[in-house]
Write an enzyme that holds these catalytic residues in place. Structure first.
Site, PDB file in Angstrom:
ATOM      1  CG  ASP A   1      -4.631  42.231  48.556  1.00 14.68           C
ATOM      2  OD1 ASP A   1      -4.642  43.191  49.367  1.00 14.68           O
ATOM      3  OD2 ASP A   1      -3.692  42.002  47.780  1.00 14.68           O
TER       4      ASP A   1
ATOM      5  CG  ASN B   1     -23.112  53.507  43.487  1.00 11.43           C
ATOM      6  OD1 ASN B   1     -23.361  54.676  43.207  1.00 11.43           O
ATOM      7  ND2 ASN B   1     -23.368  52.496  42.678  1.00 11.43           N
TER       8      ASN B   1
ATOM      9  CD  GLU C   1     -30.487  53.202  41.370  1.00 18.17           C
ATOM     10  OE1 GLU C   1     -29.535  53.864  40.962  1.00 18.17           O
ATOM     11  OE2 GLU C   1     -30.717  52.045  40.991  1.00 18.17           O
TER      12      GLU C   1
ATOM     13  CB  CYS D   1     -27.142  55.918  38.783  1.00 19.93           C
ATOM     14  SG  CYS D   1     -26.943  54.414  39.725  1.00 19.93           S
TER      15      CYS D   1
ATOM     16  CE  LYS E   1     -12.541  48.616  35.239  1.00 14.84           C
ATOM     17  NZ  LYS E   1     -11.872  47.442  34.736  1.00 14.84           N
TER      18      LYS E   1
ATOM     19  CG  HIS F   1     -22.865  56.823  37.623  1.00 15.89           C
ATOM     20  ND1 HIS F   1     -23.328  57.214  38.862  1.00 15.89           N
ATOM     21  CD2 HIS F   1     -23.017  55.467  37.565  1.00 15.89           C
ATOM     22  CE1 HIS F   1     -23.771  56.148  39.511  1.00 15.89           C
ATOM     23  NE2 HIS F   1     -23.580  55.079  38.751  1.00 15.89           N
TER      24      HIS F   1
ATOM     25  CB  SER G   1     -23.479  46.601  35.240  1.00 12.39           C
ATOM     26  OG  SER G   1     -22.404  46.511  36.147  1.00 12.39           O
TER      27      SER G   1
ATOM     28  CB  THR H   1     -19.707  48.813  44.628  1.00  6.60           C
ATOM     29  OG1 THR H   1     -20.797  47.931  44.348  1.00  6.60           O
ATOM     30  CG2 THR H   1     -18.436  48.233  44.045  1.00  6.60           C
TER      31      THR H   1
HETATM   32  N1  CAA Z   1      -4.883  44.478  44.090  1.00  2.65           N
HETATM   33  C1  CAA Z   1      -5.266  45.376  43.141  1.00  2.65           C
HETATM   34  N2  CAA Z   1      -6.319  45.166  42.288  1.00  2.65           N
HETATM   35  C2  CAA Z   1      -6.995  44.008  42.411  1.00  2.65           C
HETATM   36  C3  CAA Z   1      -6.640  43.036  43.371  1.00  2.65           C
HETATM   37  C4  CAA Z   1      -5.538  43.309  44.223  1.00  2.65           C
HETATM   38  N3  CAA Z   1      -5.150  42.438  45.168  1.00  2.65           N
HETATM   39  N4  CAA Z   1      -7.512  41.993  43.245  1.00  2.65           N
HETATM   40  C5  CAA Z   1      -8.364  42.308  42.242  1.00  2.65           C
HETATM   41  N5  CAA Z   1      -8.058  43.511  41.737  1.00  2.65           N
HETATM   42  C6  CAA Z   1      -8.734  44.262  40.671  1.00  2.65           C
HETATM   43  C7  CAA Z   1      -9.164  43.398  39.502  1.00  2.65           C
HETATM   44  O1  CAA Z   1      -8.105  43.186  38.594  1.00  2.65           O
HETATM   45  C8  CAA Z   1     -10.279  44.251  38.919  1.00  2.65           C
HETATM   46  O2  CAA Z   1      -9.735  45.304  38.190  1.00  2.65           O
HETATM   47  P1  CAA Z   1     -10.076  45.465  36.617  1.00  2.65           P
HETATM   48  O3  CAA Z   1     -11.578  45.588  36.526  1.00  2.65           O
HETATM   49  O4  CAA Z   1      -9.371  46.705  36.215  1.00  2.65           O
HETATM   50  O5  CAA Z   1      -9.590  44.205  35.969  1.00  2.65           O
HETATM   51  C9  CAA Z   1     -10.909  44.884  40.159  1.00  2.65           C
HETATM   52  O6  CAA Z   1      -9.946  44.733  41.220  1.00  2.65           O
HETATM   53  C10 CAA Z   1     -12.190  44.199  40.603  1.00  2.65           C
HETATM   54  O7  CAA Z   1     -11.930  42.844  40.735  1.00  2.65           O
HETATM   55  P2  CAA Z   1     -12.965  41.776  40.160  1.00  2.65           P
HETATM   56  O8  CAA Z   1     -13.324  42.120  38.746  1.00  2.65           O
HETATM   57  O9  CAA Z   1     -12.459  40.418  40.425  1.00  2.65           O
HETATM   58  O10 CAA Z   1     -14.182  42.111  41.153  1.00  2.65           O
HETATM   59  P3  CAA Z   1     -15.552  41.393  41.327  1.00  2.65           P
HETATM   60  O11 CAA Z   1     -15.853  40.496  40.182  1.00  2.65           O
HETATM   61  O12 CAA Z   1     -15.553  40.788  42.676  1.00  2.65           O
HETATM   62  O13 CAA Z   1     -16.593  42.616  41.314  1.00  2.65           O
HETATM   63  C11 CAA Z   1     -17.848  44.313  40.203  1.00  2.65           C
HETATM   64  C12 CAA Z   1     -16.443  43.810  40.553  1.00  2.65           C
HETATM   65  C13 CAA Z   1     -18.425  43.435  39.105  1.00  2.65           C
HETATM   66  C14 CAA Z   1     -17.747  45.756  39.690  1.00  2.65           C
HETATM   67  C15 CAA Z   1     -18.751  44.258  41.465  1.00  2.65           C
HETATM   68  O14 CAA Z   1     -18.230  45.078  42.467  1.00  2.65           O
HETATM   69  C16 CAA Z   1     -20.191  44.656  41.208  1.00  2.65           C
HETATM   70  O15 CAA Z   1     -21.004  43.862  40.732  1.00  2.65           O
HETATM   71  N6  CAA Z   1     -20.551  45.923  41.542  1.00  2.65           N
HETATM   72  C17 CAA Z   1     -21.924  46.426  41.381  1.00  2.65           C
HETATM   73  C18 CAA Z   1     -22.239  46.792  39.950  1.00  2.65           C
HETATM   74  C19 CAA Z   1     -21.569  48.065  39.492  1.00  2.65           C
HETATM   75  O16 CAA Z   1     -21.156  48.898  40.265  1.00  2.65           O
HETATM   76  N7  CAA Z   1     -21.469  48.217  38.151  1.00  2.65           N
HETATM   77  C20 CAA Z   1     -20.911  49.436  37.587  1.00  2.65           C
HETATM   78  C21 CAA Z   1     -21.538  49.765  36.259  1.00  2.65           C
HETATM   79  S1  CAA Z   1     -23.321  49.907  36.466  1.00  2.65           S
HETATM   80  C22 CAA Z   1     -23.541  51.489  37.117  1.00  2.65           C
HETATM   81  O17 CAA Z   1     -22.669  52.300  37.075  1.00  2.65           O
HETATM   82  C23 CAA Z   1     -24.852  51.789  37.769  1.00  2.65           C
HETATM   83  C24 CAA Z   1     -24.676  51.689  39.245  1.00  2.65           C
HETATM   84  O18 CAA Z   1     -24.352  52.642  39.919  1.00  2.65           O
HETATM   85  C25 CAA Z   1     -24.906  50.385  39.867  1.00  2.65           C
END
Ligand code: CAA
Length: 390
Positions: free
Chosen positions: A29, A276, A79, A111, A242, A233, A201, A152
């Protein structure tokens, strides 16, 4: 004497992928990316764009004949480094035609490293009040096709001048740090794409925020309610939401949607468009705040949280300088983002899937980059950078 950021400029790639296009291909979606992650587009580099060309394009508007020889140091944070030995900033130093009596070095801690660079720059200026330091942060964020992190991805570079009596932000001396050896996100030297434990993370990010804030309070920093705005960040916009809710709860403040929008909303505009940019993300968020907040922020305090996986966090703070709006580069940034070329899914796969040839041969790249600088090719393991049109 106040010390801080005098001028700031950022740049992203000449192409982007709408996240709605990615969602359609991935069978998701589109609101998962738009609302769930808080992202609309990701910057996609062409083969002739890399962290050096992004950085040089970001830095170019900051260099004039007046300060060309006054910039005594370039601190380059990244990085997604391109060389184990040579600092990427040395290429940028030539492309920007800076004076030869300049020190140049590269810094790494995921980062976070641009914040270490900023603190070091403040130290250099404290010691030599006439010095100007250019801090550059430049990264291409790659997780790989079909991974949870794919939505991302992105790329961008930011450059800023640190000096005494700055025109934009004075940086406070108080700051709070937190370090812990964790494996939430990392990229071994033999990989082009990062490895990440995504959910973990986000948990560690929030832990580092709480602990950095605690250390900031212990250092005698401002109280939560003394801040008008906050920048975090930005791996994706929702992470900042969050984080801000978490920090409010920690301080016993009930965070409404309206207050959240007022305190962090303007800082999220640009990252929604580029994704990002790792080490650059917090500082592009600062530019976004200063250039897009409707209120005059002169004299207001901003809380800043820098996070680098692995992990190091730092909470620090700044005061917006009177007259800052006259020195912001909003129109140039908005124009740059609007002039990018939209990609369809197959073109994104071609562009983001390419890597730099490693066979030591002679490779010349097609001219696809926007901006002023490009990676013209790789000859005998040497990257060849030119000005566009050369
Ligand atoms: N409408 C609205 N929202 C929806 C939706 C819909 N149809 N479907 C899902 N969502 C929401 C979910 O509820 C969730 O929100 P919450 O976290 O508030 O519950 C959000 O969308 C994401 O959904 P998922 O958790 O299911 O997503 P995912 O598991 O596929 O991946 C992630 C999310 C883990 C962040 C992934 O994108 C990822 O691994 N990203 C890279 C790591 C990262 O960025 N980490 C951040 C901290 S580390 C850091 O900051 C250093 C850096 O730069 C990397």
């Amino acid at each position: 004497m106040s010390i801080g950021i005098d001028d700031i400029s950022f740049y992203s790639s000449g192409m982007y992928l709408p996240l709605a296009t990615l969602a359609e291909h991935n069978g998701e979606d589109p609101d998962k990316y738009r609302i769930g992650l808080g992202q609309d587009r990701m910057g996609v580099p062409s083969q002739d764009e890399d962290i050096v060309t992004l950085a040089a394009n970001a830095g170019r508007p900051l260099v004039t004949d007046d300060n060309r020889n006054s910039i005594s140091t370039i601190l380059f944070a990244t990085e997604s480094s391109i060389d184990q030995s040579k600092a990427a900033g040395v290429y940028v130093h030539r492309l920007l035609q800076l004076g030869s009596n300049c020190r140049v070095v590269e810094l790494k801690q995921a980062c976070y490293s641009a914040t270490a660079a900023l603190q070091m720059a403040c130290g250099i200026v404290a010691r030599k009040p006439d010095a100007q330091v250019m801090v550059i942060a430049s990264d291409i964020a790659r997780y790989g096709f079909g991974t949870p992190g794919e939505a991302t991805q992105g790329c961008g570079a930011v450059a800023f001048i640190v000096k005494s009596n700055p025109r934009l932000l004075s940086i406070h001396a108080e700051s709070g740090c937190y370090s812990e050896d964790v494996m939430d996100f990392w990229r071994p030297n033999y990989r082009d794409t990062a490895l990440v434990d995504g959910k973990y993370s986000t948990i560690i990010y929030l832990k580092a925020l709480r602990q950095s804030w605690k250390n900031y309070e212990e250092a005698g920093g401002l109280a939560f309610d003394q801040f008008s705005r906050f920048c975090y960040h930005l791996p994706f916009g929702k992470m900042a939401e969050k984080a801000h809710r978490k920090l409010a709860v920690t301080n016993g403040v009930s965070m409404t949607d309206e207050l959240l929008e007022q305190q962090i909303g303007a800082s999220l505009h640009y990252s929604r468009q580029i994704g990002n940019s790792y080490s650059a993300a917090l500082y592009i968020g600062i530019a976004s705040l200063l250039e897009n907040d409707a209120e005059d922020l002169s004299g207001k305090h901003i809380g800043l949280f820098s996070y680098g996986s692995g992990c190091v966090g730092e909470f620090f703070s700044a005061t917006v300088q009177p007259g800052y709006r006259e020195h912001a580069r909003r129109q140039a940034h908005v124009d740059m983002l609007e002039q990018r070329q939209e990609l369809d899914y197959p073109s994104y796969v071609v562009h983001f899937g390419r890597s730099v040839p490693a066979d030591g041969g002679r490779h010349d790249f097609a001219e696809e980059a926007a901006g002023y600088y490009r990676l013209a090719g790789v000859h005998d393991h040497k990257r060849i950078y030119t000005e566009i049109g050369d």
